[in-house]
Enzyme design. Sequence first.
Site, mmCIF file in Angstrom:
data_model
loop_
_atom_site.group_PDB
_atom_site.id
_atom_site.type_symbol
_atom_site.label_atom_id
_atom_site.label_comp_id
_atom_site.label_asym_id
_atom_site.label_seq_id
_atom_site.Cartn_x
_atom_site.Cartn_y
_atom_site.Cartn_z
ATOM 1 N N MET A 157 55.299 28.890 16.259
ATOM 2 C CA MET A 157 55.068 27.470 16.506
ATOM 3 C C MET A 157 53.600 27.321 16.868
ATOM 4 S SD MET A 157 58.646 26.856 18.435
ATOM 5 C CE MET A 157 58.814 28.630 18.613
ATOM 6 N N MET A 159 65.554 23.370 12.661
ATOM 7 C CA MET A 159 65.396 23.164 14.107
ATOM 8 C C MET A 159 66.369 22.076 14.555
ATOM 9 S SD MET A 159 63.261 25.338 15.168
ATOM 10 C CE MET A 159 63.327 24.782 16.874
ATOM 11 N N GLY A 202 59.640 23.801 21.332
ATOM 12 C CA GLY A 202 58.727 23.886 22.470
ATOM 13 C C GLY A 202 59.364 24.443 23.730
ATOM 14 N N PHE A 203 60.635 24.117 23.923
ATOM 15 C CA PHE A 203 61.252 24.492 25.201
ATOM 16 C C PHE A 203 62.706 24.929 24.996
ATOM 17 C CE2 PHE A 203 57.817 21.618 26.046
ATOM 18 C CZ PHE A 203 57.139 22.276 27.062
ATOM 19 N N ASP A 209 68.269 26.767 15.104
ATOM 20 C CA ASP A 209 67.613 27.140 16.361
ATOM 21 C C ASP A 209 67.496 25.918 17.271
ATOM 22 O OD1 ASP A 209 66.067 28.358 18.320
ATOM 23 O OD2 ASP A 209 64.259 28.511 17.076
ATOM 24 N N GLY A 210 68.078 26.031 18.464
ATOM 25 C CA GLY A 210 67.943 24.979 19.472
ATOM 26 C C GLY A 210 69.277 24.406 19.897
ATOM 27 N N GLY A 211 69.610 24.635 21.156
ATOM 28 C CA GLY A 211 70.851 24.069 21.680
ATOM 29 C C GLY A 211 72.104 24.730 21.132
ATOM 30 N N HIS A 266 64.969 37.235 18.497
ATOM 31 C CA HIS A 266 64.122 36.101 18.120
ATOM 32 C C HIS A 266 62.999 35.947 19.155
ATOM 33 C CE1 HIS A 266 63.591 32.063 16.239
ATOM 34 N NE2 HIS A 266 63.321 31.640 17.471
ATOM 35 N N MET A 314 54.241 30.372 20.721
ATOM 36 C CA MET A 314 53.768 28.976 20.786
ATOM 37 C C MET A 314 52.316 28.965 21.252
ATOM 38 S SD MET A 314 57.034 27.151 22.633
ATOM 39 C CE MET A 314 58.727 27.667 22.287
ATOM 40 N N ASP A 359 59.713 33.627 20.157
ATOM 41 C CA ASP A 359 59.021 32.357 19.928
ATOM 42 C C ASP A 359 57.557 32.478 20.325
ATOM 43 O OD1 ASP A 359 61.210 30.543 19.143
ATOM 44 O OD2 ASP A 359 61.990 30.980 21.143
ATOM 45 N N GLY A 392 69.073 30.938 22.950
ATOM 46 C CA GLY A 392 68.338 31.460 24.098
ATOM 47 C C GLY A 392 69.128 31.321 25.374
ATOM 48 N N SER A 393 69.143 30.106 25.915
ATOM 49 C CA SER A 393 69.763 29.913 27.232
ATOM 50 C C SER A 393 71.256 30.197 27.212
ATOM 51 C CB SER A 393 69.484 28.493 27.743
ATOM 52 O OG SER A 393 69.808 27.543 26.762
ATOM 53 N N SER A 433 67.290 34.631 21.629
ATOM 54 C CA SER A 433 65.878 34.250 21.758
ATOM 55 C C SER A 433 65.387 34.631 23.144
ATOM 56 C CB SER A 433 65.740 32.740 21.546
ATOM 57 O OG SER A 433 64.456 32.314 21.939
ATOM 58 N N HIS A 437 59.207 33.557 15.392
ATOM 59 C CA HIS A 437 59.162 32.121 15.081
ATOM 60 C C HIS A 437 57.806 31.594 15.537
ATOM 61 C CE1 HIS A 437 61.171 27.932 16.027
ATOM 62 N NE2 HIS A 437 60.236 27.850 15.097
#
Length: 245
Positions: free
Chosen positions: A80, A149, A154-155, A187-189, A45, A49, A47, A209-210, A20, A78
């Site tokens: 949002m 999710m 959002g972040f 998606d996320g973490g 990916h 927003m 995002d 992502g991170s 991402s 994606h």
Amino acid sequence: MPPDFSHTHEGSSPIRIAPSILSADLGNLESQLREAEHGGADEIHIDIMDGHFVPNITFGLPVVEAVRRITKLPIDVHLMVEEPEVLLEPLVKLGATTIDIHIEACEDPKRLITLVHNAGAQIGIAVNPETPLKNVTPIASEIDRILVMSVHPGFPAQTFLSSSLSKLREAYTDKLAMNSQREIAVDGGIGPETGNSVAIAGARTLIAGSAIFASSHGIKDAISHIRQVAEEGLRESIASRNLTT
Ligand code: DX5
Ligand code: ZN
């Protein structure tokens, strides 16, 4: 027959890794994307927003166009945003291969699904942590991907919500029951610590992502590591529950 894990190269892995770009160094987007591509990423990916559906504003159409020029990989957008409809055709024209819309943002998801399919792309339905999967049931047979999710959107770099594991299991059970080809994405973490459990629970496309772009080991190693733990998870679940991919 269980899948063959003897290969090591990414193209034939049953696990898809989707970096991402929300966590990429945007000042060096081209080199970051090239590194991701050479590192075995399966799709990119993006995002989008709007500051309303989520309390953050990120990318728009020009960034999708730029990413399309840089990489040949599939692009997953994606959305949002509160009004996804206006973006669908322009995104497909710019080269998006999959568009994920949030079930919470659609009054008439069937219409949007048809729009995306007619435009020539695949459609994913994203589901927020507090939204039950049954809200997707009426359209489940028409979608190409379910996107669970595992953080509140959002972040980047938020903590993985372990409640998403039961939702992934439910999505996997539904997929089997319907004998469906639809993909299960999360998606996320997502990273080396969570890749194993989400694969065991049923996810096959892991968006991160991170854990990829901020990894101290570099983009390529981060992608390989996440893929490795996820493949191990998949092997475990096949061994213990006699599942297919
Ligand atoms: C979050 C976004 C994610 C984000 C994930 O709202 O939808 O795609 O980039 O970031 P990480 O992997 O850092 O949690
Ligand atoms: Zn996302």
